[in-house]
Scaffold this active site. Structure first.
Site, PDB file in Angstrom:
ATOM      1  CB  SER A  53      42.120  42.833  49.771  1.00 45.71           C
ATOM      2  OG  SER A  53      43.021  42.320  48.832  1.00 45.71           O
ATOM      3  NE  ARG A  91      37.608  20.743  38.344  1.00 47.70           N
ATOM      4  CZ  ARG A  91      38.194  21.505  39.266  1.00 47.70           C
ATOM      5  NH1 ARG A  91      37.670  22.677  39.572  1.00 47.70           N
ATOM      6  NH2 ARG A  91      39.277  21.111  39.880  1.00 47.70           N
ATOM      7  CG  MET A 107      41.544  30.464  45.925  1.00 45.05           C
ATOM      8  SD  MET A 107      42.858  31.100  44.861  1.00 45.05           S
ATOM      9  CE  MET A 107      44.120  29.871  45.151  1.00 45.05           C
ATOM     10  CG  ASN A 127      41.746  35.657  37.313  1.00 47.88           C
ATOM     11  OD1 ASN A 127      41.314  35.709  38.469  1.00 47.88           O
ATOM     12  ND2 ASN A 127      42.887  35.056  37.011  1.00 47.88           N
ATOM     13  CG  HIS A 156      47.991  35.344  37.938  1.00 47.66           C
ATOM     14  ND1 HIS A 156      47.681  34.215  38.673  1.00 47.66           N
ATOM     15  CD2 HIS A 156      49.313  35.259  37.657  1.00 47.66           C
ATOM     16  CE1 HIS A 156      48.770  33.477  38.805  1.00 47.66           C
ATOM     17  NE2 HIS A 156      49.781  34.095  38.200  1.00 47.66           N
ATOM     18  CG  ASP A 185      46.523  31.907  36.292  1.00 42.69           C
ATOM     19  OD1 ASP A 185      45.491  32.470  36.688  1.00 42.69           O
ATOM     20  OD2 ASP A 185      47.229  31.196  37.021  1.00 42.69           O
ATOM     21  CD  GLU A 232      47.020  41.356  43.374  1.00 48.24           C
ATOM     22  OE1 GLU A 232      45.870  40.898  43.441  1.00 48.24           O
ATOM     23  OE2 GLU A 232      48.004  40.767  43.863  1.00 48.24           O
TER      24      GLU A 232
HETATM   25  C1  GRF Z   1      45.323  38.187  44.942  1.00 48.23           C
HETATM   26  O1  GRF Z   1      46.710  38.237  45.048  1.00 48.23           O
HETATM   27  C2  GRF Z   1      44.900  37.866  43.534  1.00 48.23           C
HETATM   28  O2  GRF Z   1      45.769  38.398  42.574  1.00 48.23           O
HETATM   29  C3  GRF Z   1      44.959  36.366  43.497  1.00 48.23           C
HETATM   30  O3  GRF Z   1      44.509  35.963  44.761  1.00 48.23           O
HETATM   31  C4  GRF Z   1      44.745  37.006  45.706  1.00 48.23           C
HETATM   32  C5  GRF Z   1      43.413  37.319  46.313  1.00 48.23           C
HETATM   33  O4  GRF Z   1      43.502  38.274  47.336  1.00 48.23           O
HETATM   34  N1  GRF Z   1      44.189  35.849  42.394  1.00 48.23           N
HETATM   35  P1  GRF Z   1      42.188  38.989  47.837  1.00 48.23           P
HETATM   36  O5  GRF Z   1      41.219  37.895  48.268  1.00 48.23           O
HETATM   37  O6  GRF Z   1      41.625  39.817  46.721  1.00 48.23           O
HETATM   38  O7  GRF Z   1      42.617  39.829  49.006  1.00 48.23           O
END
Ligand code: GRF
Length: 213
Positions: free
Chosen positions: A12, A64, A89, A106, A108, A144, A173
């Site tokens: 999103s 990695r 992730m 990034n 968070h 982070d 966000e």
């Molecule tokens: C969000 O809450 C972001 O802050 C975190 O992971 C989530 C990802 O959500 N890092 P989306 O995939 O952007 O909907």
């Protein structure tokens, strides 16, 4: 500025960045969406908007270093200038982060440096804190960690569940990430050690807390 967005699932935030970038005069172009997860829901959105997608599945690599090398090769081929991690992730190696120093940002879902890592909404509620929020920051090798570009504060209500809190934070966000990308693309973010300052802002705007944008 040519931008790659990395996702792992829903995407999103990626969608918010793409929508903002399609507004006239936006100073950055999203040229690819990269996912480590072939089933990431966000890939469908990218395809529907004619943005090239790339899956580099971490499961196909022994370690990695090899995974990050494959990503790096792809980005260099695409002549990418800036990477936006948006719900990506996987932890990136220090070598990769240093290769792209000051060129990875990034988002968070907490007010960093509080509540790094996972399960942030549960932990924020359990802490008894009255506010949490979200942060866009420049990426450093530690998870982070890195200079803060933009933040929005969100109150924690007594009736909040992790889900209700996450939903209100997500709304913020989707506002601060496009703003932070715009500032980066305008080269208004100046990094001084561990601090990012926004050039050309009056003092009252400099923290960019809860921007109207
Ligand atoms: C969000 O809450 C972001 O802050 C975190 O992971 C989530 C990802 O959500 N890092 P989306 O995939 O952007 O909907």
């Amino acid at each position: 500025m040519k931008v790659a967005i990395f996702i792992s699932s829903r995407g999103s935030n990626m969608q918010a960045l793409v929508k903002a970038s399609q507004e006239e005069g936006f100073p950055a172009e999203i040229v690819t969406i990269l996912s480590n997860n072939p089933d990431a829901g966000g890939l469908e959105f990218a395809k529907a908007h004619n943005i090239p997608t790339k899956v580099i599945n971490h499961r196909d690599y022994d370690n990695r270093d090899d995974f990050d090398a494959a990503i790096n090769e792809y980005l260099e081929g695409m002549q990418i200038d800036l990477i936006c991690l948006a719900g990506f992730m996987r932890l990136l190696t220090a070598d990769f982060v240093n290769r792209w120093r000051d060129s990875i940002i990034n988002i968070h879902p907490s007010l960093l440096p509080a509540f790094k890592g996972l399960h942030v909404h549960e932990r924020a509620i359990e802490s008894g804190a009255r506010f949490t929020g979200c942060t866009v920051h420049v990426v450093r090798p530690e998870m982070d960690d890195g200079p803060i570009i933009a933040q929005a504060a969100v109150p924690i209500l007594q009736k909040d569940t992790p889900e209700s809190l996450a939903a209100r934070i997500l709304e913020q966000e989707h506002k601060i990430y496009p703003l932070a990308l715009k500032l980066m693309a305008q080269r208004k973010v100046k990094i001084h050690g561990s601090i990012a300052r926004i050039e050309g802002c009056v003092e009252s705007e400099a923290s960019l807390l809860n921007p109207e944008a």
